[in-house]
Design a protein around this motif. Structure first.
Motif, PDB file in Angstrom:
ATOM      1  N   LEU A  18       0.966  -1.310  -0.079  1.00 38.79           N
ATOM      2  CA  LEU A  18       0.029  -0.066   0.068  1.00 38.79           C
ATOM      3  C   LEU A  18       0.917   1.116   0.058  1.00 38.79           C
ATOM      4  O   LEU A  18       0.522   2.202  -0.513  1.00 38.79           O
ATOM      5  N   VAL A  19       1.957   1.254   0.787  1.00 34.48           N
ATOM      6  CA  VAL A  19       2.886   2.552   0.818  1.00 34.48           C
ATOM      7  C   VAL A  19       3.477   2.618  -0.501  1.00 34.48           C
ATOM      8  O   VAL A  19       3.740   3.600  -0.927  1.00 34.48           O
ATOM      9  N   THR A  20       3.827   1.346  -1.366  1.00 39.01           N
ATOM     10  CA  THR A  20       4.304   1.492  -2.538  1.00 39.01           C
ATOM     11  C   THR A  20       3.624   2.198  -3.449  1.00 39.01           C
ATOM     12  O   THR A  20       4.032   3.100  -4.353  1.00 39.01           O
ATOM     13  N   ILE A  21       2.403   1.688  -3.664  1.00 36.24           N
ATOM     14  CA  ILE A  21       1.301   2.428  -4.582  1.00 36.24           C
ATOM     15  C   ILE A  21       1.063   3.655  -4.204  1.00 36.24           C
ATOM     16  O   ILE A  21       1.128   4.452  -5.136  1.00 36.24           O
ATOM     17  N   LEU A  22       1.043   3.859  -2.959  1.00 37.36           N
ATOM     18  CA  LEU A  22       0.590   5.362  -2.843  1.00 37.36           C
ATOM     19  C   LEU A  22       1.600   6.376  -2.744  1.00 37.36           C
ATOM     20  O   LEU A  22       1.335   7.390  -3.461  1.00 37.36           O
ATOM     21  N   GLY A  23       2.784   5.843  -2.561  1.00 39.68           N
ATOM     22  CA  GLY A  23       3.799   6.784  -2.721  1.00 39.68           C
ATOM     23  C   GLY A  23       4.238   6.967  -4.293  1.00 39.68           C
ATOM     24  O   GLY A  23       4.389   8.247  -4.700  1.00 39.68           O
ATOM     25  N   ASN A  24       4.305   6.053  -5.233  1.00 39.43           N
ATOM     26  CA  ASN A  24       4.664   6.316  -6.487  1.00 39.43           C
ATOM     27  C   ASN A  24       3.439   6.967  -7.121  1.00 39.43           C
ATOM     28  O   ASN A  24       3.772   7.690  -8.369  1.00 39.43           O
ATOM     29  N   LEU A  25       1.990   6.805  -6.702  1.00 35.79           N
ATOM     30  CA  LEU A  25       1.140   7.196  -7.501  1.00 35.79           C
ATOM     31  C   LEU A  25       1.283   8.916  -6.962  1.00 35.79           C
ATOM     32  O   LEU A  25       0.953   9.628  -7.997  1.00 35.79           O
ATOM     33  N   LEU A  26       1.620   9.219  -6.140  1.00 36.57           N
ATOM     34  CA  LEU A  26       1.736  10.615  -5.567  1.00 36.57           C
ATOM     35  C   LEU A  26       2.906  11.356  -6.544  1.00 36.57           C
ATOM     36  O   LEU A  26       2.747  12.419  -6.832  1.00 36.57           O
ATOM     37  N   ILE A  27       3.897  10.448  -6.744  1.00 37.97           N
ATOM     38  CA  ILE A  27       5.119  11.062  -7.558  1.00 37.97           C
ATOM     39  C   ILE A  27       4.412  11.434  -8.814  1.00 37.97           C
ATOM     40  O   ILE A  27       4.755  12.341  -9.532  1.00 37.97           O
ATOM     41  N   ILE A  28       3.685  10.479  -9.433  1.00 33.28           N
ATOM     42  CA  ILE A  28       3.394  10.423 -10.800  1.00 33.28           C
ATOM     43  C   ILE A  28       2.314  11.597 -10.753  1.00 33.28           C
ATOM     44  O   ILE A  28       2.326  12.443 -11.898  1.00 33.28           O
ATOM     45  N   LEU A  29       1.373  11.736  -9.808  1.00 36.83           N
ATOM     46  CA  LEU A  29       0.516  12.983  -9.914  1.00 36.83           C
ATOM     47  C   LEU A  29       1.135  14.232  -9.783  1.00 36.83           C
ATOM     48  O   LEU A  29       0.664  15.211 -10.395  1.00 36.83           O
ATOM     49  N   ALA A  30       2.084  14.376  -8.965  1.00 34.29           N
ATOM     50  CA  ALA A  30       2.807  15.640  -8.829  1.00 34.29           C
ATOM     51  C   ALA A  30       3.397  15.880 -10.032  1.00 34.29           C
ATOM     52  O   ALA A  30       3.366  17.262 -10.261  1.00 34.29           O
ATOM     53  N   VAL A  31       4.082  14.996 -10.726  1.00 29.70           N
ATOM     54  CA  VAL A  31       4.866  15.439 -11.999  1.00 29.70           C
ATOM     55  C   VAL A  31       3.775  15.731 -12.919  1.00 29.70           C
ATOM     56  O   VAL A  31       3.995  16.579 -13.705  1.00 29.70           O
ATOM     57  N   ARG A  32       2.855  15.204 -12.996  1.00 33.97           N
ATOM     58  CA  ARG A  32       1.540  15.357 -14.088  1.00 33.97           C
ATOM     59  C   ARG A  32       0.762  16.664 -13.729  1.00 33.97           C
ATOM     60  O   ARG A  32       0.678  17.461 -14.795  1.00 33.97           O
ATOM     61  N   ILE A  33       0.716  17.067 -12.596  1.00 34.74           N
ATOM     62  CA  ILE A  33      -0.142  18.123 -12.129  1.00 34.74           C
ATOM     63  C   ILE A  33       0.731  19.486 -12.263  1.00 34.74           C
ATOM     64  O   ILE A  33       0.247  20.431 -12.924  1.00 34.74           O
ATOM     65  N   ASP A  34       1.688  19.325 -11.913  1.00 31.22           N
ATOM     66  CA  ASP A  34       2.781  20.590 -11.575  1.00 31.22           C
ATOM     67  C   ASP A  34       3.566  20.867 -12.969  1.00 31.22           C
ATOM     68  O   ASP A  34       4.415  20.202 -13.469  1.00 31.22           O
ATOM     69  N   SER A  35       3.245  22.031 -13.360  1.00 28.69           N
ATOM     70  CA  SER A  35       3.826  22.376 -14.700  1.00 28.69           C
ATOM     71  C   SER A  35       5.208  22.607 -14.664  1.00 28.69           C
ATOM     72  O   SER A  35       6.268  22.506 -15.513  1.00 28.69           O
ATOM     73  N   HIS A  36       5.773  23.171 -13.240  1.00 27.33           N
ATOM     74  CA  HIS A  36       7.163  22.983 -13.256  1.00 27.33           C
ATOM     75  C   HIS A  36       8.038  21.945 -13.118  1.00 27.33           C
ATOM     76  O   HIS A  36       9.153  22.055 -13.459  1.00 27.33           O
ATOM     77  N   LEU A  37       7.469  20.864 -13.006  1.00 27.56           N
ATOM     78  CA  LEU A  37       8.159  19.417 -13.072  1.00 27.56           C
ATOM     79  C   LEU A  37       8.045  18.773 -14.541  1.00 27.56           C
ATOM     80  O   LEU A  37       8.278  17.688 -14.582  1.00 27.56           O
ATOM     81  N   HIS A  38       7.504  19.519 -15.513  1.00 29.21           N
ATOM     82  CA  HIS A  38       7.318  18.986 -16.802  1.00 29.21           C
ATOM     83  C   HIS A  38       8.764  19.022 -17.466  1.00 29.21           C
ATOM     84  O   HIS A  38       8.985  19.841 -18.608  1.00 29.21           O
ATOM     85  N   THR A  39       9.598  18.437 -17.050  1.00 32.27           N
ATOM     86  CA  THR A  39      11.041  18.348 -17.585  1.00 32.27           C
ATOM     87  C   THR A  39      11.319  17.188 -17.713  1.00 32.27           C
ATOM     88  O   THR A  39      10.998  16.105 -17.102  1.00 32.27           O
ATOM     89  N   PRO A  40      12.612  16.751 -18.604  1.00 29.18           N
ATOM     90  CA  PRO A  40      13.242  15.333 -18.719  1.00 29.18           C
ATOM     91  C   PRO A  40      13.435  14.675 -17.204  1.00 29.18           C
ATOM     92  O   PRO A  40      12.954  13.346 -17.408  1.00 29.18           O
ATOM     93  N   MET A  41      13.904  15.235 -16.562  1.00 27.31           N
ATOM     94  CA  MET A  41      14.475  14.515 -15.227  1.00 27.31           C
ATOM     95  C   MET A  41      12.993  14.009 -14.604  1.00 27.31           C
ATOM     96  O   MET A  41      12.889  12.791 -14.055  1.00 27.31           O
ATOM     97  N   TYR A  42      12.060  14.656 -14.505  1.00 24.48           N
ATOM     98  CA  TYR A  42      10.888  14.355 -13.957  1.00 24.48           C
ATOM     99  C   TYR A  42       9.964  13.383 -14.635  1.00 24.48           C
ATOM    100  O   TYR A  42       9.099  12.606 -14.080  1.00 24.48           O
TER     101      TYR A  42
END
Length: 315
Positions: free
Chosen positions: A36-60
Motif C-alpha cells: 500500500l505504501v509503495t502504490i500510494l507513494g509512487n502514485l503521488l510522485i506520478i500525480l505531482a509530476v503530471r499536475i505541476d507544470s514546473h516539473l514538466h522536464t526530462p528529469m521528472y
C-alpha cells in the motif's frame, strides 16, 4: 537414461518466505503495508509530476516512468503472495507462474535501463547545461523510455520462451515468494544448461551495460564538477545527483548480493529473503528518497496533498 516421474504440470507451489504458520499473519500484514505504501507513494510522485507544470522536464518525466515501473513490479509479485497467505493456498498456475516470471524480468530490466537513462539526464544537465533542452527533447525522452521498455520486454521473452520448452517432474515446490526462473530450472527434468548459461550471460550484458553507462556518466560528472570555480556550484551539482545515486545503490546493491549468493550458496530460503531487498524494498523507498531529498518534489507534493498554492522559486 529415461526420465522418471515425468508428468504434465498444471500448477506450482510457492512456499514463500517461511513455512512457520505462526509467522504468516505477520508476513501478511507487513507486505500488505509495504504494498500500500509503495502504490500510494509512487502514485503521488506520478500525480505531482503530471499536475505541476514546473516539473514538466526530462528529469521528472523519467522519475514518473520509474514510479510507474515500481508500481508494476510490486503488483507483479506482492498481491499473489498476499492472496496465497490469506487463502492458505500456495498454488500458482503454470501460465500464471511463467507470466509472473516474465513480468519480473521485464520490469526489473526496464528499471535498470531507466536508471541508466536518468544518469545520462544528470550528465547532460551538469556537463552541458546550456544545451540541455536542445539535447533532451520531449521526443528523445519518449524514445529512450520506449526503447528501454522494448529491450527489457525482448530480454524477458527470450528467457521465458526458452523456459517454456522445459518439462517438469512431480516436484513442483518453488522455495520462493514468486516464480523465479532460476528456481524453475531446478525443478525441470530437462537439461537446463543452455537456459542457465543464457540467463547469466544475458543478465551480465543486459544489466552490465546500464551499470557501465551509469559509471561513465558519473565519471564525467565528477570531472566536470571539480572544474567548477565555486563551492556552491559544486554542492548544487552534487545535490541534484544525490537522489539518483541513492536509488541506484538501493536497486543494484541487493541485486548484486543476491546474484553472488545464488552462485556461492544453494540456500533457497536465504535467496528468497535476500530477493525482497531488490524486488520489494527499492520500489517502496524510491518515492521517499526523491521526496525527502528533492525540494521541488516536496513542494509539489505539499501542494497536491493540501491543495494550497505555493510559489515556485528557481535556485
Amino acid at each position: 537414461m529415461k526420465l522418471k516421474n515425468k508428468t504434465v504440470v498444471s500448477e506450482f507451489l510457492l512456499l514463500g518466505l517461511t513455512d512457520d504458520p505462526e509467522l504468516q499473519p505477520l508476513i501478511f500484514c507487513l507486505f500488505l503495508v509495504i504494498y500500500l505504501v509503495t502504490i500510494l507513494g509512487n502514485l503521488l510522485i506520478i500525480l505531482a509530476v503530471r499536475i505541476d507544470s514546473h516539473l514538466h522536464t526530462p528529469m521528472y518525466f523519467f522519475l514518473s516512468s520509474l514510479s510507474f515501473t515500481d508500481i508494476c513490479m510490486s503488483t507483479t509479485t506482492i498481491p499473489k503472495m498476499l492472496l496465497n497467505i490469506q487463502a492458505q493456498d500456495q498454488s500458482i498456475t503454470y501460465t500464471g507462474c511463467f507470466t509472473q516470471s516474465t513480468c519480473v524480468f521485464t520490469f526489473g530490466g526496464f528499471e535498470s535501463c531507466l536508471l541508466a537513462v536518468m544518469a545520462y539526464d544528470r550528465y547532460v544537465a551538469i556537463c552541458h547545461p546550456l544545451r540541455y533542452q536542445v539535447i533532451l527533447t520531449p521526443d528523445l525522452c519518449i524514445l529512450l523510455v520506449l526503447l528501454s521498455l522494448l529491450l527489457s520486454t525482448g530480454h524477458a521473452l527470450l528467457h521465458s520462451l526458452l523456459a517454456l520448452q522445459l518439462s517438469f517432474c512431480t516436484n513442483v515446490e518453488i522455495p520462493h515468494f514468486f516464480c523465479e526462473l532460476a528456481q524453475l530450472f531446478k525443478l525441470s527434468c530437462s537439461d537446463t544448461f543452455i537456459n542457465t548459461l543464457l540467463i547469466y550471460s544475458a543478465a551480465n550484458i543486459f544489466f552490465g551495460v546500464p551499470i557501465a553507462g551509469i559509471i561513465f556518466s558519473y565519471t564525467k560528472i565528477v570531472f566536470s564538477v571539480f572544474r567548477m570555480p565555486s563551492v556552491g556550484g559544486m554542492y548544487k551539482a552534487f545535490s541534484t545527483c544525490g537522489s539518483h545515486l541513492s536509488v541506484v545503490s538501493l536497486f543494484y546493491g541487493p541485486g548484486f548480493v543476491v546474484y553472488l549468493s545464488s552462485a556461492i550458496t544453494d540456500s533457497s530460503t536465504k535467496n528468497a529473503v535476500a530477493s525482497v531487498m531488490y524486488i520489494v524494498i527499492p520500489q517502496m523507498m524510491n518515492p521517499f528518497i526523491y521526496s525527502l531529498r528533492n525540494r521541488e518534489i516536496k513542494m509539489s507534493l505539499k501542494h497536491l496533498i493540501t491543495g494550497k498554492p505555493f510559489i515556485f522559486l528557481c535556485h
